[in-house]
Motif scaffolding. Sequence first.
Motif, mmCIF file in Angstrom:
data_model
loop_
_atom_site.group_PDB
_atom_site.id
_atom_site.type_symbol
_atom_site.label_atom_id
_atom_site.label_comp_id
_atom_site.label_asym_id
_atom_site.label_seq_id
_atom_site.Cartn_x
_atom_site.Cartn_y
_atom_site.Cartn_z
ATOM 1 N N LEU A 1 43.325 36.878 39.518
ATOM 2 C CA LEU A 1 43.090 35.459 39.261
ATOM 3 C C LEU A 1 43.761 35.002 37.970
ATOM 4 O O LEU A 1 44.310 33.893 37.905
ATOM 5 C CB LEU A 1 41.590 35.183 39.208
ATOM 6 C CG LEU A 1 40.835 35.360 40.535
ATOM 7 C CD1 LEU A 1 39.351 35.062 40.349
ATOM 8 C CD2 LEU A 1 41.412 34.452 41.615
ATOM 9 N N ASN A 2 43.731 35.859 36.939
ATOM 10 C CA ASN A 2 44.406 35.483 35.696
ATOM 11 C C ASN A 2 45.920 35.471 35.883
ATOM 12 O O ASN A 2 46.624 34.646 35.279
ATOM 13 C CB ASN A 2 44.008 36.432 34.568
ATOM 14 C CG ASN A 2 42.589 36.181 34.090
ATOM 15 O OD1 ASN A 2 42.085 35.059 34.177
ATOM 16 N ND2 ASN A 2 41.918 37.198 33.599
ATOM 17 N N ALA A 3 46.424 36.421 36.708
ATOM 18 C CA ALA A 3 47.855 36.386 37.012
ATOM 19 C C ALA A 3 48.210 35.117 37.774
ATOM 20 O O ALA A 3 49.252 34.485 37.519
ATOM 21 C CB ALA A 3 48.243 37.620 37.827
ATOM 22 N N HIS B 1 40.235 44.133 39.408
ATOM 23 C CA HIS B 1 41.318 43.636 40.254
ATOM 24 C C HIS B 1 41.248 42.111 40.404
ATOM 25 O O HIS B 1 42.283 41.424 40.333
ATOM 26 C CB HIS B 1 41.243 44.299 41.625
ATOM 27 C CG HIS B 1 42.257 43.795 42.597
ATOM 28 N ND1 HIS B 1 43.602 44.069 42.481
ATOM 29 C CD2 HIS B 1 42.130 43.012 43.703
ATOM 30 C CE1 HIS B 1 44.258 43.477 43.462
ATOM 31 N NE2 HIS B 1 43.395 42.835 44.220
ATOM 32 N N VAL B 2 40.036 41.600 40.608
ATOM 33 C CA VAL B 2 39.881 40.155 40.785
ATOM 34 C C VAL B 2 40.285 39.416 39.509
ATOM 35 O O VAL B 2 41.012 38.404 39.560
ATOM 36 C CB VAL B 2 38.435 39.816 41.184
ATOM 37 C CG1 VAL B 2 38.191 38.324 41.109
ATOM 38 C CG2 VAL B 2 38.140 40.323 42.594
ATOM 39 N N GLU B 3 39.835 39.919 38.359
ATOM 40 C CA GLU B 3 40.185 39.262 37.102
ATOM 41 C C GLU B 3 41.684 39.281 36.870
ATOM 42 O O GLU B 3 42.289 38.262 36.505
ATOM 43 C CB GLU B 3 39.456 39.935 35.940
ATOM 44 C CG GLU B 3 37.978 39.603 35.862
ATOM 45 C CD GLU B 3 37.328 40.211 34.633
ATOM 46 O OE1 GLU B 3 38.072 40.778 33.801
ATOM 47 O OE2 GLU B 3 36.101 40.124 34.507
ATOM 48 N N LEU B 4 42.291 40.457 37.092
ATOM 49 C CA LEU B 4 43.736 40.547 36.899
ATOM 50 C C LEU B 4 44.478 39.616 37.854
ATOM 51 O O LEU B 4 45.413 38.908 37.467
ATOM 52 C CB LEU B 4 44.202 41.991 37.097
ATOM 53 C CG LEU B 4 43.800 42.990 36.010
ATOM 54 C CD1 LEU B 4 44.219 44.399 36.398
ATOM 55 C CD2 LEU B 4 44.434 42.616 34.674
ATOM 56 N N THR C 1 30.012 32.229 38.973
ATOM 57 C CA THR C 1 31.126 31.890 38.089
ATOM 58 C C THR C 1 32.198 31.132 38.865
ATOM 59 O O THR C 1 32.633 31.593 39.923
ATOM 60 C CB THR C 1 31.736 33.160 37.486
ATOM 61 O OG1 THR C 1 30.722 33.888 36.775
ATOM 62 C CG2 THR C 1 32.862 32.814 36.533
ATOM 63 N N PRO C 2 32.642 29.974 38.389
ATOM 64 C CA PRO C 2 33.719 29.251 39.091
ATOM 65 C C PRO C 2 35.030 30.030 39.001
ATOM 66 O O PRO C 2 35.495 30.360 37.910
ATOM 67 C CB PRO C 2 33.795 27.913 38.346
ATOM 68 C CG PRO C 2 33.170 28.159 37.018
ATOM 69 C CD PRO C 2 32.154 29.237 37.203
ATOM 70 N N LEU C 3 35.608 30.345 40.150
ATOM 71 C CA LEU C 3 36.823 31.140 40.203
ATOM 72 C C LEU C 3 37.995 30.393 40.837
ATOM 73 O O LEU C 3 39.065 30.968 41.015
ATOM 74 C CB LEU C 3 36.573 32.432 41.007
ATOM 75 C CG LEU C 3 35.422 33.326 40.542
ATOM 76 C CD1 LEU C 3 35.260 34.501 41.494
ATOM 77 C CD2 LEU C 3 35.680 33.835 39.126
ATOM 78 N N SER C 4 37.775 29.138 41.183
ATOM 79 C CA SER C 4 38.806 28.426 41.932
ATOM 80 C C SER C 4 40.004 28.057 41.082
ATOM 81 O O SER C 4 41.122 27.962 41.588
ATOM 82 C CB SER C 4 38.215 27.161 42.560
ATOM 83 O OG SER C 4 37.664 26.318 41.551
ATOM 84 N N SER C 5 39.795 27.869 39.782
ATOM 85 C CA SER C 5 40.910 27.456 38.938
ATOM 86 C C SER C 5 40.616 27.849 37.507
ATOM 87 O O SER C 5 39.479 28.177 37.146
ATOM 88 C CB SER C 5 41.127 25.936 39.031
ATOM 89 O OG SER C 5 39.978 25.247 38.552
ATOM 90 N N GLY C 6 41.670 27.808 36.701
ATOM 91 C CA GLY C 6 41.518 28.131 35.294
ATOM 92 C C GLY C 6 41.529 29.625 35.043
ATOM 93 O O GLY C 6 41.483 30.451 35.964
#
Length: 492
Positions: free
Chosen positions: A258-260, A253-256, A216-221
Amino acid sequence: MTSARSGGLRTLRGRSVAMISGLLLAAVTVFGIVSVAILRQNLVTQAESTLYLSNDTAISQTLTAVDATGNVPTFDDVSLAVPSDGFFFVVQDDEVVVSAFFTRDYDYRPMTGVELSHARAAMGESGYTAQADVADDGMYLVTASDVVAEDGGELTIVSGVGLTDADTVVRTYALWLAVVGIAIAAFAAVFGWRWTRQQLDPLERVAEIADEVAATPLSSGEIAPQRRVPRDVRHLGSETDRVADALNRLLDHVELSLNARHRAEESMRRFIAEASHELRNPLASIRGYADFYAQPGADADPREAQGALQRIGSEAARMSALVDDLLLLARLDADPVVAHDDVQLSMIVVETASDARFAYPGHVWRIALPDEDVTVVGDEGAIRQMLLNLVANAGHHTPDGTSVTVAVGKTETAVELSVNDDGPGIDPDALPTIFDRFTQAGSRSQTRERSTVGLGLAIVQALAIASGYEVSVVSSSAGTRFVIRIPIVVGD
């Protein structure tokens, strides 16, 4: 994605099954070797008992015949001295004078020369037992006894008993033991494979989820919700369940985070746009006035010049307020140090509400205070600014005619400083990020032109965190309530 099930011995399951089966097979092998050795020793001991009994009988019969007749008994006279699958012979003057070999079906015959030579070659000292392949059909226990007759003649009586039956029992036992051992190892392999597969399935699900997250791309967005590892009630509390739970919490934690981060980036982009807009207009006005009056020969009416200077001052004050807010947030981020003095909330509430009546005369302002003065520990300036920002937020984002109440309440553990209004409320979609920086949520029914950049509530939260307070908001179509919860210090 490479399947973890096809790794053979490279996988933890394959190595575990191989280890379990190998350990069981090794245990059965060791047990078999030891038990076979013990069994054979017991059977040899029983054969030795039979040998000694047969030898004693042969000695007795031989001496009886020699004492009675003066001669060694003939072949036909010694049939009762030897058990089945056994033999005996008598040596006198280094020559065999009589011998008898009994087969398993109780037939007997004289011993052959080869058999006698094999038996005599295996003979040890008198009274000792040795093993020899006498008849080329299996091992025999052989013992020799030197005796002296009444007439003084010296005789050597040699007896033997076969170990064929004992060896047959041992071979049969060893064969069955090998069959049972292989069956146990095979059963352990099948059962171990199924058991380890069941136990390690959570780890495979962890690997699948981890592979999905890695792809899953996690670098942006904004990060879409990821699948979680399902919890199996059969494995609750086990190591695999703990790994699955740890991965799920890590993904949360990662989702919170990265979304933050994404929200912060979006807020920053909005802030840059809003700040650029907010600063562009006053700067354009200031520049326009400055360019106009800087022209050679410009002749302006003194009253127009005074108005221009006032306009320049107003725009400069507006930019200064924005810069001051940004500097305050930066200071709180870098060094969130506030004073811890005794502060009387009642006076702050009265003064703030009084100021709000002049700033927002279209609203109805009320205060609700307890009968006794309420004193808390904190920074008076920080408390005044938090309350002022909340009051300004209510006055700016609610229509004229809205009733706003500034109240002080007290519970067993905290003092609650609240600002309540009966306006249209805050959009529910904006509530989760209402305290984020550069957020401009507004109300359900915005009636005023938006002229803020969304730093007021962010400053309230930053000051509350620095002071050790809690700030919260509850909003609906019936109104909005902001609460600053100030813990009561023991001893106050």
